[in-house]
Write a protein that holds these residues in place. Structure first.
Motif, PDB file in Angstrom:
ATOM      1  N   HIS A  21       0.826  -1.207   0.000  1.00 27.19           N
ATOM      2  CA  HIS A  21       0.000   0.000   0.000  1.00 27.19           C
ATOM      3  C   HIS A  21       0.861   1.258   0.000  1.00 27.19           C
ATOM      4  CE1 HIS A  21      -3.353   2.639   0.757  1.00 27.19           C
ATOM      5  NE2 HIS A  21      -2.710   3.134   1.804  1.00 27.19           N
ATOM      6  N   MET A  22       1.895   1.261   0.818  1.00 26.03           N
ATOM      7  CA  MET A  22       2.786   2.424   0.866  1.00 26.03           C
ATOM      8  C   MET A  22       3.493   2.606  -0.473  1.00 26.03           C
ATOM      9  SD  MET A  22       2.296   3.918   3.665  1.00 26.03           S
ATOM     10  CE  MET A  22       3.686   5.019   3.785  1.00 26.03           C
ATOM     11  N   ASN A  23       3.849   1.510  -1.102  1.00 28.09           N
ATOM     12  CA  ASN A  23       4.492   1.590  -2.406  1.00 28.09           C
ATOM     13  C   ASN A  23       3.538   2.254  -3.409  1.00 28.09           C
ATOM     14  OD1 ASN A  23       6.400   1.212  -4.455  1.00 28.09           O
ATOM     15  ND2 ASN A  23       5.490  -0.750  -5.010  1.00 28.09           N
ATOM     16  N   PHE A  24       2.270   1.839  -3.398  1.00 29.08           N
ATOM     17  CA  PHE A  24       1.289   2.442  -4.295  1.00 29.08           C
ATOM     18  C   PHE A  24       1.131   3.924  -3.979  1.00 29.08           C
ATOM     19  CE2 PHE A  24      -3.027   3.964  -4.953  1.00 29.08           C
ATOM     20  CZ  PHE A  24      -3.119   3.813  -6.329  1.00 29.08           C
ATOM     21  N   ARG A  25       0.997   4.240  -2.684  1.00 35.17           N
ATOM     22  CA  ARG A  25       0.827   5.630  -2.265  1.00 35.17           C
ATOM     23  C   ARG A  25       2.027   6.463  -2.699  1.00 35.17           C
ATOM     24  NH1 ARG A  25       1.313   9.503   1.675  1.00 35.17           N
ATOM     25  NH2 ARG A  25      -0.611  10.429   2.394  1.00 35.17           N
ATOM     26  N   GLN A  26       3.218   5.951  -2.491  1.00 32.23           N
ATOM     27  CA  GLN A  26       4.427   6.683  -2.871  1.00 32.23           C
ATOM     28  C   GLN A  26       4.499   6.887  -4.383  1.00 32.23           C
ATOM     29  OE1 GLN A  26       6.413   8.261  -0.774  1.00 32.23           O
ATOM     30  NE2 GLN A  26       7.452   9.117  -2.552  1.00 32.23           N
ATOM     31  N   LEU A  47       1.945   7.049  -6.395  1.00 33.22           N
ATOM     32  CA  LEU A  47       0.916   8.026  -6.722  1.00 33.22           C
ATOM     33  C   LEU A  47       1.409   9.439  -6.410  1.00 33.22           C
ATOM     34  CD1 LEU A  47      -1.940   8.481  -7.772  1.00 33.22           C
ATOM     35  CD2 LEU A  47      -2.774   8.152  -5.437  1.00 33.22           C
ATOM     36  N   ILE A  48       2.058   9.611  -5.270  1.00 33.89           N
ATOM     37  CA  ILE A  48       2.615  10.918  -4.906  1.00 33.89           C
ATOM     38  C   ILE A  48       3.655  11.350  -5.941  1.00 33.89           C
ATOM     39  CG2 ILE A  48       4.131  12.085  -3.239  1.00 33.89           C
ATOM     40  CD1 ILE A  48       2.652  10.460  -1.037  1.00 33.89           C
ATOM     41  N   GLU A  49       4.530  10.430  -6.300  1.00 33.53           N
ATOM     42  CA  GLU A  49       5.594  10.771  -7.255  1.00 33.53           C
ATOM     43  C   GLU A  49       5.041  11.144  -8.622  1.00 33.53           C
ATOM     44  OE1 GLU A  49       8.431   7.573  -7.252  1.00 33.53           O
ATOM     45  OE2 GLU A  49       8.935   7.916  -5.132  1.00 33.53           O
ATOM     46  N   VAL A  50       4.093  10.379  -9.133  1.00 36.21           N
ATOM     47  CA  VAL A  50       3.567  10.666 -10.471  1.00 36.21           C
ATOM     48  C   VAL A  50       2.733  11.948 -10.450  1.00 36.21           C
ATOM     49  CG1 VAL A  50       1.436   9.275 -10.424  1.00 36.21           C
ATOM     50  CG2 VAL A  50       2.635   9.627 -12.573  1.00 36.21           C
ATOM     51  N   THR A  51       1.948  12.172  -9.397  1.00 34.91           N
ATOM     52  CA  THR A  51       1.152  13.393  -9.293  1.00 34.91           C
ATOM     53  C   THR A  51       2.049  14.612  -9.179  1.00 34.91           C
ATOM     54  OG1 THR A  51      -0.652  12.165  -8.246  1.00 34.91           O
ATOM     55  CG2 THR A  51      -0.665  14.553  -7.973  1.00 34.91           C
ATOM     56  N   SER A  82       5.125  14.908 -10.202  1.00 28.10           N
ATOM     57  CA  SER A  82       5.806  15.089 -11.483  1.00 28.10           C
ATOM     58  C   SER A  82       4.885  15.767 -12.505  1.00 28.10           C
ATOM     59  CB  SER A  82       6.271  13.734 -12.015  1.00 28.10           C
ATOM     60  OG  SER A  82       6.796  13.869 -13.309  1.00 28.10           O
ATOM     61  N   MET A  83       3.638  15.298 -12.603  1.00 27.58           N
ATOM     62  CA  MET A  83       2.698  15.887 -13.557  1.00 27.58           C
ATOM     63  C   MET A  83       2.424  17.345 -13.225  1.00 27.58           C
ATOM     64  SD  MET A  83       0.005  12.743 -14.160  1.00 27.58           S
ATOM     65  CE  MET A  83      -1.286  13.886 -14.540  1.00 27.58           C
ATOM     66  N   GLU A  84       2.205  17.629 -11.937  1.00 29.18           N
ATOM     67  CA  GLU A  84       1.923  19.012 -11.551  1.00 29.18           C
ATOM     68  C   GLU A  84       3.126  19.910 -11.812  1.00 29.18           C
ATOM     69  OE1 GLU A  84       0.528  18.841  -7.514  1.00 29.18           O
ATOM     70  OE2 GLU A  84      -1.477  18.197  -8.141  1.00 29.18           O
ATOM     71  N   ARG A  85       4.299  19.425 -11.498  1.00 34.31           N
ATOM     72  CA  ARG A  85       5.514  20.213 -11.712  1.00 34.31           C
ATOM     73  C   ARG A  85       5.698  20.513 -13.203  1.00 34.31           C
ATOM     74  NH1 ARG A  85       8.932  17.172  -8.889  1.00 34.31           N
ATOM     75  NH2 ARG A  85       9.089  15.736 -10.620  1.00 34.31           N
ATOM     76  N   ASP A  86       5.388  19.550 -14.055  1.00 36.20           N
ATOM     77  CA  ASP A  86       5.573  19.727 -15.492  1.00 36.20           C
ATOM     78  C   ASP A  86       4.458  20.521 -16.156  1.00 36.20           C
ATOM     79  OD1 ASP A  86       7.905  18.267 -15.266  1.00 36.20           O
ATOM     80  OD2 ASP A  86       7.002  16.384 -15.925  1.00 36.20           O
TER      81      ASP A  86
END
Length: 153
Positions: free
Chosen positions: A4-9, A11-15, A17-21
């Protein structure tokens, strides 16, 4: 728990990254609108056919009545929403989008769609189908959350 933490992490990383870009470009596209996130949320809630009271609106956006009233006052001063008497109970005041608010919300949607279409140009046909299918699943889940929160909508 680790999975679950892996999925959450992830999700945080991809979100992040998308917002930053994407956010800098999106901000430039919205230049001059000067809308905060909650301003936009209120306009979207008011985009439905109903015209809630401030108390009802506060419940819909998860804020206090006094805070929501101040936000509505600000949007009224900017010409984005209007207060009006309830047709059946003159003591009640309801809130609705103004024509200017509706036009701004439409423009906002068009800007977001333009940004999404620019992204689609960078997908292969197979990727488009995968992303579109994923978005359809995401939208169904969002509808279930909304229905759980307020089945009357």
């Amino acid at each position: 728990m680790g999975k679950h933490m892996n999925f959450r992490q992830r999700l945080i990383e991809v979100t992040t990254s998308m917002e930053r870009d994407l956010l800098p470009s999106l901000t430039r596209m919205y230049e001059g609108d000067d809308l905060r996130v909650l301003d936009r949320v209120v306009l979207q809630v008011l985009d439905r056919d109903s015209a809630p009271t401030v108390k009802e609106l506060a419940a819909l956006i998860g804020r206090s009545v006094s805070w929501t009233s101040r936000l509505v006052d600000s949007l009224v001063r900017r010409g984005l929403v209007e207060r009006h008497e309830d047709e059946t109970d003159r003591r009640m005041r309801r809130v609705r989008q103004s024509k200017k608010g509706a036009a701004l919300l439409r423009r906002s949607l068009e800007v977001r769609i333009d940004m999404q279409l620019a992204l689609w140009d960078h997908f292969t046909e197979e990727e488009r189908e995968i992303v579109l299918h994923s978005l359809e699943i995401y939208a169904k889940a969002a509808r279930r959350i909304r229905d759980e929160a307020d089945p009357s909508i």
